[in-house]
Design a protein around this motif. Structure first.
Motif, PDB file in Angstrom:
ATOM      1  N   PHE A   1      41.106  45.727  61.125  1.00  0.00           N
ATOM      2  CA  PHE A   1      40.763  44.506  62.820  1.00  0.00           C
ATOM      3  C   PHE A   1      41.038  43.839  62.876  1.00  0.00           C
ATOM      4  O   PHE A   1      40.310  42.487  62.313  1.00  0.00           O
ATOM      5  CB  PHE A   1      39.177  45.141  63.055  1.00  0.00           C
ATOM      6  N   ALA A   2      41.306  43.473  64.172  1.00  0.00           N
ATOM      7  CA  ALA A   2      41.891  42.160  64.265  1.00  0.00           C
ATOM      8  C   ALA A   2      40.668  41.680  65.349  1.00  0.00           C
ATOM      9  O   ALA A   2      41.142  42.879  66.864  1.00  0.00           O
ATOM     10  CB  ALA A   2      42.987  41.679  64.557  1.00  0.00           C
ATOM     11  N   LEU A   3      39.729  40.657  65.715  1.00  0.00           N
ATOM     12  CA  LEU A   3      38.833  40.500  66.538  1.00  0.00           C
ATOM     13  C   LEU A   3      39.382  39.280  67.617  1.00  0.00           C
ATOM     14  O   LEU A   3      39.482  38.104  67.304  1.00  0.00           O
ATOM     15  CB  LEU A   3      37.556  40.042  65.814  1.00  0.00           C
ATOM     16  N   TYR A   4      39.575  39.615  68.890  1.00  0.00           N
ATOM     17  CA  TYR A   4      39.881  38.418  69.946  1.00  0.00           C
ATOM     18  C   TYR A   4      38.765  37.592  70.364  1.00  0.00           C
ATOM     19  O   TYR A   4      37.502  38.357  70.382  1.00  0.00           O
ATOM     20  CB  TYR A   4      41.246  39.185  70.930  1.00  0.00           C
ATOM     21  N   THR A   5      38.719  36.456  70.254  1.00  0.00           N
ATOM     22  CA  THR A   5      37.773  35.927  69.711  1.00  0.00           C
ATOM     23  C   THR A   5      36.834  35.747  71.382  1.00  0.00           C
ATOM     24  O   THR A   5      35.700  35.049  71.949  1.00  0.00           O
ATOM     25  CB  THR A   5      37.185  34.601  69.566  1.00  0.00           C
ATOM     26  N   GLN A   6      37.657  35.224  72.428  1.00  0.00           N
ATOM     27  CA  GLN A   6      38.270  34.652  73.934  1.00  0.00           C
ATOM     28  C   GLN A   6      37.267  36.205  74.847  1.00  0.00           C
ATOM     29  O   GLN A   6      37.403  35.767  76.927  1.00  0.00           O
ATOM     30  CB  GLN A   6      39.086  35.171  73.884  1.00  0.00           C
ATOM     31  N   GLY A   7      37.142  37.241  74.389  1.00  0.00           N
ATOM     32  CA  GLY A   7      37.219  38.346  75.047  1.00  0.00           C
ATOM     33  C   GLY A   7      35.378  38.996  75.052  1.00  0.00           C
ATOM     34  O   GLY A   7      34.430  36.996  76.064  1.00  0.00           O
ATOM     35  N   TYR A   8      35.238  39.935  75.582  1.00  0.00           N
ATOM     36  CA  TYR A   8      33.671  39.995  75.784  1.00  0.00           C
ATOM     37  C   TYR A   8      32.244  40.465  75.206  1.00  0.00           C
ATOM     38  O   TYR A   8      31.320  41.310  75.257  1.00  0.00           O
ATOM     39  CB  TYR A   8      33.971  41.104  76.733  1.00  0.00           C
ATOM     40  N   ARG A   9      32.797  39.963  73.838  1.00  0.00           N
ATOM     41  CA  ARG A   9      31.518  39.996  73.047  1.00  0.00           C
ATOM     42  C   ARG A   9      30.325  39.699  73.413  1.00  0.00           C
ATOM     43  O   ARG A   9      30.406  38.596  73.596  1.00  0.00           O
ATOM     44  CB  ARG A   9      31.912  40.114  71.519  1.00  0.00           C
ATOM     45  N   LYS A  10      29.282  39.819  73.058  1.00  0.00           N
ATOM     46  CA  LYS A  10      28.380  39.304  72.860  1.00  0.00           C
ATOM     47  C   LYS A  10      27.334  38.961  71.626  1.00  0.00           C
ATOM     48  O   LYS A  10      26.883  37.697  71.640  1.00  0.00           O
ATOM     49  CB  LYS A  10      26.861  40.195  72.955  1.00  0.00           C
ATOM     50  N   ALA A  11      28.131  39.133  70.809  1.00  0.00           N
ATOM     51  CA  ALA A  11      27.442  38.576  69.486  1.00  0.00           C
ATOM     52  C   ALA A  11      28.160  37.750  68.244  1.00  0.00           C
ATOM     53  O   ALA A  11      29.268  37.327  69.032  1.00  0.00           O
ATOM     54  CB  ALA A  11      26.723  39.634  68.121  1.00  0.00           C
ATOM     55  N   PRO A  12      27.998  36.621  67.973  1.00  0.00           N
ATOM     56  CA  PRO A  12      28.485  35.490  67.123  1.00  0.00           C
ATOM     57  C   PRO A  12      29.801  36.366  66.202  1.00  0.00           C
ATOM     58  O   PRO A  12      29.465  37.723  66.170  1.00  0.00           O
ATOM     59  CB  PRO A  12      28.024  34.844  66.400  1.00  0.00           C
ATOM     60  N   VAL A  13      31.001  35.492  66.295  1.00  0.00           N
ATOM     61  CA  VAL A  13      31.822  36.163  65.638  1.00  0.00           C
ATOM     62  C   VAL A  13      31.711  36.884  64.218  1.00  0.00           C
ATOM     63  O   VAL A  13      31.831  37.612  63.887  1.00  0.00           O
ATOM     64  CB  VAL A  13      33.084  35.850  65.584  1.00  0.00           C
ATOM     65  N   GLU A  14      30.622  35.714  63.077  1.00  0.00           N
ATOM     66  CA  GLU A  14      30.068  36.377  62.216  1.00  0.00           C
ATOM     67  C   GLU A  14      29.951  37.183  61.722  1.00  0.00           C
ATOM     68  O   GLU A  14      29.329  38.082  60.959  1.00  0.00           O
ATOM     69  CB  GLU A  14      29.906  34.870  61.808  1.00  0.00           C
ATOM     70  N   ALA A  15      28.977  37.737  63.364  1.00  0.00           N
ATOM     71  CA  ALA A  15      28.370  39.430  63.763  1.00  0.00           C
ATOM     72  C   ALA A  15      28.567  40.566  63.224  1.00  0.00           C
ATOM     73  O   ALA A  15      27.684  41.658  63.541  1.00  0.00           O
ATOM     74  CB  ALA A  15      26.964  38.833  64.210  1.00  0.00           C
ATOM     75  N   LEU A  16      29.955  40.223  63.511  1.00  0.00           N
ATOM     76  CA  LEU A  16      30.692  41.505  63.943  1.00  0.00           C
ATOM     77  C   LEU A  16      31.344  41.659  62.397  1.00  0.00           C
ATOM     78  O   LEU A  16      32.425  41.109  62.440  1.00  0.00           O
ATOM     79  CB  LEU A  16      31.819  41.165  65.353  1.00  0.00           C
ATOM     80  N   PRO A  17      32.239  42.894  62.362  1.00  0.00           N
ATOM     81  CA  PRO A  17      32.892  42.913  61.084  1.00  0.00           C
ATOM     82  C   PRO A  17      34.316  43.439  61.670  1.00  0.00           C
ATOM     83  O   PRO A  17      34.351  43.736  61.763  1.00  0.00           O
ATOM     84  CB  PRO A  17      32.145  44.779  60.476  1.00  0.00           C
ATOM     85  N   HIS A  18      35.107  41.813  61.005  1.00  0.00           N
ATOM     86  CA  HIS A  18      36.815  42.704  61.187  1.00  0.00           C
ATOM     87  C   HIS A  18      37.271  41.907  60.235  1.00  0.00           C
ATOM     88  O   HIS A  18      37.089  40.939  59.163  1.00  0.00           O
ATOM     89  CB  HIS A  18      36.430  41.675  62.471  1.00  0.00           C
TER      90      HIS A  18
END
Length: 218
Positions: A182-199
């Motif tokens: 999974f590649a996480l685009y960090t400028q979207g609509y997530r609510k949690a910090p980047v480090e909290a999402l598995p990627h």
């Protein structure tokens, strides 16, 4: 062996939050309810239209009315296909998609947005030609974060080496359950910090994506 990159849509390739906000407020006005701020409706995005409308009604203390929920879902979907005029493509997306195609990767969309509005906004923004497959939130009986739509997109592409690209908690969970990188685009609509999402990788501009793909799908 076919290599594929499968993308979420809202919050990943496109910033559709302004159109979704405007559509929700038109609905609220029509039914005599108070409007929402842009951050409020943005927080509701990600799990499909029934969930979105459920969040709207809960915020207005009307979530116990099943008939109203069904009516608003139908009205929202009816107007969703033309809700494209405020939506913008994120910087670097078009160039990255062209680069990935030149690299030999097949591309698909896996979104919880209904299929007809997804196709409509892709066509409006000139992105539709890049995608051989589009799986929408109503293409199957299940939606993300269930992995079934993502697996369906991969099967439709005939791909076994797959990278999923998304922006949210829903996308991260979908990839994890599908056992795909999974590649996480960090400028979207997530609510949690980047480090909290598995990627597997994270990036803040689409200029970086072709290099990430080259590393993960050599």
């Amino acid at each position: 062996m076919t290599r594929a990159v499968i993308f979420d849509l809202d919050g990943t390739l496109i910033d559709s939050a302004p159109d979704i906000h405007a559509a929700a407020n038109r609905l609220m006005e029509r039914h005599g309810m108070a409007p929402f701020t842009p951050p409020e409706t943005r927080d509701f995005v990600g799990k499909g239209v029934p969930h979105f409308i459920g969040c709207c009604l809960k915020a207005r203390d009307r979530d116990g009315d099943a008939g109203l929920h069904a009516q608003l879902v139908a009205e929202f979907v009816a107007g969703y296909e033309t809700a494209v005029t405020l939506t913008q493509v994120y910087p670097g997306v078009a160039a990255a998609l062209a680069d990935l195609s030149r690299m030999g990767h097949r591309l698909a969309i896996c979104t919880n947005k209904p299929l007809a509005p997804a196709r409509a906004v892709l066509a409006h923004l000139g992105l539709d030609a890049h995608f051989a497959v589009v799986i929408g939130g109503d293409s199957l009986d299940l939606r993300k974060p269930d992995p079934a739509p993502l697996h369906a997109a991969a099967r439709a592409l005939g791909a076994r080496d797959v990278l999923f690209v998304g922006d949210s908690e829903v996308d991260a969970e979908t990839a994890a359950r599908a056992r795909l990188p999974f590649a996480l685009y960090t400028q979207g609509y997530r609510k949690a910090p980047v480090e909290a999402l598995p990627h597997t990788r994270a990036f803040d501009h689409f200029d970086a994506l072709p290099g990430i793909v080259a590393d993960l799908l050599p």
